[in-house]
Write a protein that holds these residues in place. Structure first.
Motif, PDB file in Angstrom:
ATOM      1  N   VAL A 157       0.861  -1.189   0.000  1.00  0.00           N
ATOM      2  CA  VAL A 157       0.000   0.000   0.000  1.00  0.00           C
ATOM      3  C   VAL A 157       0.890   1.229   0.000  1.00  0.00           C
ATOM      4  N   GLU A 158       0.381   2.338  -0.532  1.00  0.00           N
ATOM      5  CA  GLU A 158       1.110   3.595  -0.438  1.00  0.00           C
ATOM      6  C   GLU A 158       1.201   3.960   1.043  1.00  0.00           C
ATOM      7  N   ALA A 159       2.406   3.994   1.561  1.00  0.00           N
ATOM      8  CA  ALA A 159       2.623   4.009   3.007  1.00  0.00           C
ATOM      9  C   ALA A 159       1.977   5.203   3.708  1.00  0.00           C
ATOM     10  N   ASP A 160       2.291   6.414   3.294  1.00  0.00           N
ATOM     11  CA  ASP A 160       1.804   7.595   4.006  1.00  0.00           C
ATOM     12  C   ASP A 160       0.293   7.738   3.896  1.00  0.00           C
ATOM     13  N   ARG A 161      -0.230   7.579   2.696  1.00  0.00           N
ATOM     14  CA  ARG A 161      -1.674   7.725   2.500  1.00  0.00           C
ATOM     15  C   ARG A 161      -2.453   6.660   3.272  1.00  0.00           C
ATOM     16  N   ALA A 162      -1.960   5.430   3.230  1.00  0.00           N
ATOM     17  CA  ALA A 162      -2.649   4.347   3.936  1.00  0.00           C
ATOM     18  C   ALA A 162      -2.590   4.571   5.441  1.00  0.00           C
ATOM     19  N   ALA A 163      -1.432   4.969   5.958  1.00  0.00           N
ATOM     20  CA  ALA A 163      -1.288   5.186   7.398  1.00  0.00           C
ATOM     21  C   ALA A 163      -2.228   6.283   7.886  1.00  0.00           C
ATOM     22  N   LYS A 164      -2.312   7.371   7.149  1.00  0.00           N
ATOM     23  CA  LYS A 164      -3.192   8.472   7.552  1.00  0.00           C
ATOM     24  C   LYS A 164      -4.658   8.034   7.534  1.00  0.00           C
ATOM     25  N   GLU A 165      -5.049   7.291   6.522  1.00  0.00           N
ATOM     26  CA  GLU A 165      -6.439   6.841   6.447  1.00  0.00           C
ATOM     27  C   GLU A 165      -6.767   5.842   7.553  1.00  0.00           C
ATOM     28  N   LEU A 166      -5.835   4.957   7.851  1.00  0.00           N
ATOM     29  CA  LEU A 166      -6.046   4.024   8.954  1.00  0.00           C
ATOM     30  C   LEU A 166      -6.208   4.784  10.270  1.00  0.00           C
TER      31      LEU A 166
END
Length: 260
Positions: free
Chosen positions: A91-100
């Motif tokens: 997964v795109e790391a930063d975008r996925a982390a923020k959404e999680l």
């Protein structure tokens, strides 16, 4: 914080003043090979097959990706379980982390299914990387997938996209150590790349996909086979949930640091 999947450093001790590197194959439409030196990187190892994937990865589209974990798909042949491929999810790391993080603060997470839904529905690019550990034909590869995918595509009324996907693989010979990369973009496109055999983790930032199908139904259907309630590789789904939780934990640490 503990990493949810096993990692290892693929490098030997360099000579004084030198940098560790490995040659990386860059696939392209024309079949040209470009070897680019890449510094030694952390990898995620599939304990069942021994296949390793880069923990931090680059693909031809999107921001930096992170591997959530890997596991092996096995098939029973004459009462014997035979390993077919190792599969990893990125997964795109930063975008996925923020959404999680946003979903957690909204009280979204209660079960593993909720984490899988977050990955499926998330507004970020995601990739399935399949590394073959035995020779299969293109027809054998798609036949196994179609058992779960065909009913979904019929329900969506988009069997033409599935036909295009199957036709692409019909002429492929997926030998041992071939990698099949399936990128689901935020635009809803499915982008596919089949590489020559590779024996070490590769970086695909400069690769060019061989096939692009504009079909949100096909893209989601393929990922649901692995992330849905009846996954074809249950061990992989479990690893990816752990990886998502680790990514979320890292996002929470970053938020706490910023507030401090």
């Amino acid at each position: 914080m503990q990493q949810s999947c096993r990692t290892s450093l693929r490098s030997a001790r360099p000579a004084f003043g030198s940098r560790p590197f490995q040659a990386v194959f860059r696939p392209s439409y024309a079949g040209r090979r470009t070897f680019v030196p890449v510094r030694a990187s952390l990898t995620v190892k599939d304990a069942q097959s021994g296949v390793e994937f880069l923990l931090a990865q680059k693909f031809w589209q999107g921001e930096a990706y992170r591997c959530l974990g890997a596991a092996t798909r096995s098939k029973q042949i004459v009462f014997v379980n035979v390993k077919v491929y190792s599969v990893a999810a990125y997964v795109e790391a930063d975008r996925a982390a923020k959404e999680l993080g946003i979903r957690e603060r909204g009280g979204f997470f209660e079960t593993d299914d909720d984490y899988c839904s977050a990955i499926l529905d998330g507004a970020f690019n995601k990739v399935l990387a399949l590394h073959l550990v035995r020779d299969v034909t293109g027809e054998q590869f798609t036949e196994a997938i179609n058992k779960s995918l065909a009913p979904r595509m019929q329900l969506a009324g988009d069997t033409a996209s599935l036909d295009k996907f199957n036709a692409f693989f019909s002429s492929k010979n997926l030998v041992n150590n071939t990698e099949v990369l399936l990128l689901w973009s935020m635009a809803g496109d499915l982008e596919v790349l089949v590489t020559p055999p590779v024996t070490a983790p590769q970086e695909y930032g400069q690769a060019t996909p061989e096939l692009r199908i504009s079909s949100p139904a096909l893209s989601r259907g393929l990922f649901e086979i692995f992330l849905g309630s009846s996954p074809v590789v249950p061990e992989a789904r479990a690893e990816w949930v752990k990886g998502a939780k680790t990514l979320l934990e890292s996002e929470n640490v970053k938020r706490a640091s910023r507030k401090a």
